[in-house]
Write an enzyme that holds these catalytic residues in place. Sequence first.
Site, PDB file in Angstrom:
ATOM      1  N   ASP A  66       0.731   2.467  95.282  1.00 46.38           N
ATOM      2  CA  ASP A  66      -0.491   1.659  95.285  1.00 46.38           C
ATOM      3  C   ASP A  66      -1.116   1.557  93.900  1.00 46.38           C
ATOM      4  O   ASP A  66      -1.969   0.700  93.667  1.00 46.38           O
ATOM      5  CB  ASP A  66      -1.524   2.263  96.245  1.00 46.38           C
ATOM      6  CG  ASP A  66      -1.147   2.064  97.702  1.00 46.38           C
ATOM      7  OD1 ASP A  66      -0.608   0.995  98.017  1.00 46.38           O
ATOM      8  OD2 ASP A  66      -1.391   2.976  98.508  1.00 46.38           O
ATOM      9  N   ASP A  80      -3.670   4.855  98.553  1.00 46.90           N
ATOM     10  CA  ASP A  80      -3.513   6.304  98.601  1.00 46.90           C
ATOM     11  C   ASP A  80      -2.199   6.790  98.013  1.00 46.90           C
ATOM     12  O   ASP A  80      -2.103   7.897  97.518  1.00 46.90           O
ATOM     13  CB  ASP A  80      -3.653   6.816 100.047  1.00 46.90           C
ATOM     14  CG  ASP A  80      -2.645   6.179 100.992  1.00 46.90           C
ATOM     15  OD1 ASP A  80      -1.867   5.303 100.545  1.00 46.90           O
ATOM     16  OD2 ASP A  80      -2.624   6.554 102.182  1.00 46.90           O
ATOM     17  N   ASN A 126     -44.957   0.631  73.324  1.00 47.91           N
ATOM     18  CA  ASN A 126     -43.524   0.513  73.599  1.00 47.91           C
ATOM     19  C   ASN A 126     -42.901   1.804  74.106  1.00 47.91           C
ATOM     20  O   ASN A 126     -41.963   1.776  74.895  1.00 47.91           O
ATOM     21  CB  ASN A 126     -42.777   0.048  72.335  1.00 47.91           C
ATOM     22  CG  ASN A 126     -43.062  -1.404  72.010  1.00 47.91           C
ATOM     23  OD1 ASN A 126     -43.811  -2.073  72.732  1.00 47.91           O
ATOM     24  ND2 ASN A 126     -42.482  -1.901  70.928  1.00 47.91           N
ATOM     25  N   GLU A 130     -37.336  -0.522  71.903  1.00 54.82           N
ATOM     26  CA  GLU A 130     -36.631   0.685  71.462  1.00 54.82           C
ATOM     27  C   GLU A 130     -35.979   1.483  72.600  1.00 54.82           C
ATOM     28  O   GLU A 130     -34.896   2.023  72.458  1.00 54.82           O
ATOM     29  CB  GLU A 130     -37.603   1.632  70.721  1.00 54.82           C
ATOM     30  CG  GLU A 130     -38.216   1.055  69.466  1.00 54.82           C
ATOM     31  CD  GLU A 130     -39.533   0.346  69.741  1.00 54.82           C
ATOM     32  OE1 GLU A 130     -40.309   0.177  68.793  1.00 54.82           O
ATOM     33  OE2 GLU A 130     -39.789  -0.035  70.895  1.00 54.82           O
ATOM     34  N   GLU A 169     -46.308  -9.113  72.906  1.00 58.36           N
ATOM     35  CA  GLU A 169     -46.714  -8.519  71.628  1.00 58.36           C
ATOM     36  C   GLU A 169     -46.266  -9.377  70.443  1.00 58.36           C
ATOM     37  O   GLU A 169     -47.008  -9.581  69.476  1.00 58.36           O
ATOM     38  CB  GLU A 169     -46.123  -7.110  71.518  1.00 58.36           C
ATOM     39  CG  GLU A 169     -46.680  -6.149  72.583  1.00 58.36           C
ATOM     40  CD  GLU A 169     -45.775  -4.951  72.809  1.00 58.36           C
ATOM     41  OE1 GLU A 169     -44.865  -4.730  71.983  1.00 58.36           O
ATOM     42  OE2 GLU A 169     -45.964  -4.239  73.823  1.00 58.36           O
ATOM     43  N   VAL A 208     -41.954  -3.651  65.018  1.00 56.32           N
ATOM     44  CA  VAL A 208     -42.087  -2.772  66.183  1.00 56.32           C
ATOM     45  C   VAL A 208     -42.202  -3.584  67.466  1.00 56.32           C
ATOM     46  O   VAL A 208     -41.628  -3.246  68.500  1.00 56.32           O
ATOM     47  CB  VAL A 208     -43.309  -1.837  66.022  1.00 56.32           C
ATOM     48  CG1 VAL A 208     -43.544  -1.019  67.289  1.00 56.32           C
ATOM     49  CG2 VAL A 208     -43.107  -0.906  64.844  1.00 56.32           C
ATOM     50  N   ASP A 215      -6.681  -0.643 103.072  1.00 56.29           N
ATOM     51  CA  ASP A 215      -5.658  -0.040 103.925  1.00 56.29           C
ATOM     52  C   ASP A 215      -6.163   0.009 105.358  1.00 56.29           C
ATOM     53  O   ASP A 215      -7.367  -0.100 105.611  1.00 56.29           O
ATOM     54  CB  ASP A 215      -5.379   1.408 103.485  1.00 56.29           C
ATOM     55  CG  ASP A 215      -4.494   1.455 102.252  1.00 56.29           C
ATOM     56  OD1 ASP A 215      -3.807   0.466 101.989  1.00 56.29           O
ATOM     57  OD2 ASP A 215      -4.506   2.496 101.567  1.00 56.29           O
ATOM     58  N   ASP A 233     -45.128   1.695  78.155  1.00 54.50           N
ATOM     59  CA  ASP A 233     -44.064   0.938  78.830  1.00 54.50           C
ATOM     60  C   ASP A 233     -42.934   1.835  79.325  1.00 54.50           C
ATOM     61  O   ASP A 233     -42.264   1.509  80.304  1.00 54.50           O
ATOM     62  CB  ASP A 233     -43.468  -0.111  77.884  1.00 54.50           C
ATOM     63  CG  ASP A 233     -44.483  -1.179  77.509  1.00 54.50           C
ATOM     64  OD1 ASP A 233     -45.540  -1.223  78.159  1.00 54.50           O
ATOM     65  OD2 ASP A 233     -44.215  -1.942  76.576  1.00 54.50           O
ATOM     66  N   ASN A 291     -42.493  -7.118  75.351  1.00 56.21           N
ATOM     67  CA  ASN A 291     -42.252  -7.362  73.933  1.00 56.21           C
ATOM     68  C   ASN A 291     -42.604  -8.784  73.526  1.00 56.21           C
ATOM     69  O   ASN A 291     -43.139  -9.023  72.435  1.00 56.21           O
ATOM     70  CB  ASN A 291     -40.791  -7.060  73.589  1.00 56.21           C
ATOM     71  CG  ASN A 291     -40.565  -5.580  73.348  1.00 56.21           C
ATOM     72  OD1 ASN A 291     -40.631  -4.780  74.281  1.00 56.21           O
ATOM     73  ND2 ASN A 291     -40.312  -5.202  72.115  1.00 56.21           N
TER      74      ASN A 291
END
Length: 878
Positions: free
Chosen positions: A625, A621, A714, A280, A689, A275, A322, A718, A686
């Site tokens: 082009d 345009d 998580n 995630e 942890e 985890v 242009d 977070d 992360n």
Amino acid sequence: MWHLKEKKEVLQALKTSLDGLSKQEVTERREKYGSNILRKESTKGPFKIFFQQFTNFLIILLIIAAIISYLVGEWIDATAIIVIVILNGFFGFFQEYKAERAIEALKSLSTPSCKIIRDGEERIVSSADLVPGDVIIVEEGDRIPADAYLVECMSLQTDESMLTGESIPVKKKTEVLLKKTNLPERHNMLYSGTIVTYGRGKAIVVSTGMETEFGKIAKMVQISEDKTPLQKRIEKIGKTMGIVALVVCAFVFFIGVIENTDLLESFELAISLAVSAVPEGLPATITLALTLGVQRLAKKKTLVRRLSSVETLGAVNYICTDKTGTLTKNEMTVKKVFLNNRMLDVTGTGYSPSGEFLENEKVLDPHKDKQLEMLIKTARLCNDAHLVKHEKKWSVIGDPTEGALLVIAAKAGMIKIDKFYTRSKELFFDSDRKMMSTLNNGPNNKKFVFVKGAPENILKICHRIMVDGKIKRITPTIKNKIIKTNDKMASEALRVLGFAYKEYRGGEMESDLIFIGLTGMIDPPRDEVKDALEMSKQAGINVMMITGDHKITAIAIAKQVGLYSKDKKVITEDEIEQMSDEELDHSIENICVCARISPKSKSRIVESLKRKGHIVAVTGDGVNDAPALKRADIGIAVGSGTDVTKQAADMILVDDNFATIITAVEEGRSIFDNMKKFIRFLLSANFDEIFIVTTAFIFRMPSPFIPLQLLWLNILSDGLPALALGAEPKDPQIMFSKPRNPKENIIKSILGYSIFAGIVGFIISAFLFFNLTPLGDIRYMRTMIFTGTVLFEMFLVFSIRTEKYFWQIPINKYLVLAVISSIFLQLLAIYLPFFQVILETVPLSVNDWILLIAACSSGFCVIELFKGVHQKIIKANN
């Protein structure tokens, strides 16, 4: 079988006329037939999006963990894991569903428009509003909006390769087919989705939406939105981290079995590592940030057709733009008329038909001046625009240049002479000839050719000239004088057109013409362009003007807007044609203006800039082009451009404005900058942890977290700040830095900071871990580390907002709200009995909070100090 019917039969069957439908008839038919859109099967409906949240391998792992926990009697843990997995599912669903709906809404904004006749008047409407019986007008560059029966045709050709696979344009005719024919041979029909490659025509809509030939194969042409390079990189990293986590899980559990430790504790530690290793919410957060960024761009008149363009925007360092309509207002007004040795002034502004013709400040009557009358007649008849008045305001349907010519015809009282000179043939304008010609049947059975275009090109095919109403031979001296006058007018920022005619007696239309004169029209620069160009210079973005206009006109406009520079070159089509690719590459970065440029050379310019390593944005345009837009890193179609150009583009400028491009680049940089912030935040969290859980395993000590606490961190703690980072206000200095390197690996660039921040967080957690574990109260130790991690990350999120000191940028109110919400959730986690049972927490004392706040704020100060030292090192190296 519409192609087998006569025009009269089609009109009767659809109960319509060539004057089009009435407003009431349109309303009734829309209720009957629905909108002219392709109903596509939703590739991602709400239920599919929701259930996809549970297909991630980590989520499956957590579900397995819940099942095992239930089997060994830990039903509270099992229930809690399932609840959090479902909450995560709803969180992911909310983000992805919102992104899907936003993208669909933006696609609807870019629905093509088309020209139609209703109630006897021409107007522009959304293609989705068409109904059977509508009369449509199509011309070169248009995408056919519905299946239609052709009733008028002028050299019309269409590209039907999308339907038939045949790449050769199909020549269209209004002849009735006498037998059943296959679709590629139905020359009197137009089909939805095909492209007009040449000519123009008028047709009656016979089928719309899913009833069109294209609609019948709609399932075969569904287009899916590709993931952006960043999304792909994040997805790859997520998978890699997931596989590594799975291997580590198995290893930790295996070691636990060998050492005869408690299997449930070993399993818990293994799941904790898994985890903690995988962010995630990161992929869903990136998708939502990109989508919200696209929505912000839409509010600023930029429609993004591909999400990947948002990433590329921030890296653009060359813009090829242009002139007409992008740098200028595209509000053409004829101000000068040159007739041999006479220069006339034209009064009035805009498209209002009020104004006079002056010679030496005296008013002229065009009907008493044969040469002026013939020039105005040519300007009116060699013209496809329409002058309309709506709510007391005059406007033009069609090309603004042709609109300006219509206005001088209206000022002369000659707007309706087309009724006496019916058009029988037309040679359309193209970028090679640089002229347009029409063959008209006039009074007394006479035929006339009327021509307008680039003066130098028209003079090449003129052998005579009209002088004071008389026809004389044109000499090289006269031609040179006209060219000098053209150059002088162009140097005054006037767009100059030449006019010629002849009585037609057979043979080539564009030969042996009689030159009449010149018109000079002004198209003033947009007020905001000068500031936008100055901003682009500050941002390290080079700008090159690429135009089909005369070199002198282009230079005059470039000087007015601040684009011209004496140390840069101005080149023309002829000069580029003489250059090899190597020579062009050598000179390309020293060019600021390209004049009289063809589509082929425009593509060469783009390719040359890309070979030099530049990230190129190109505006366009017209149909021609499209190749240059396809070759560019960012193809930008202007809103008034053709459907073909818009389909080739990555972005559409709704207001055709150059300043909007710079605004879009600024927004693109900001979006990418914000994505880096929340990626840095989630990775930092992360790493913290991972480090502490791994340390516990190495020292064979109890895990500092239970899996549920990590899930809480998580997903809930977070997740909210990460989302808020996606809504960060723009850095005021963002356009004072150079464009980012698109080859830069975003993960690599932020990894150093993330690891350092993770180490600081780990030191705080390790301090708590090694001091509290010996006390023997595991729940207390875990609660302290759990809460300390939340507090540290709340401090960290303010530091991550900027590479400068945190107080140097404006406050993000959404972030403040997110942090308060996360802290409130944490208070619930440690003081509410229900969560105390599930998360295995205990209440903390005031002294505990003082210790945690002191430790986390100290860590925050260390990171801020690190940032300051890092910035000084960067400045020293530069």
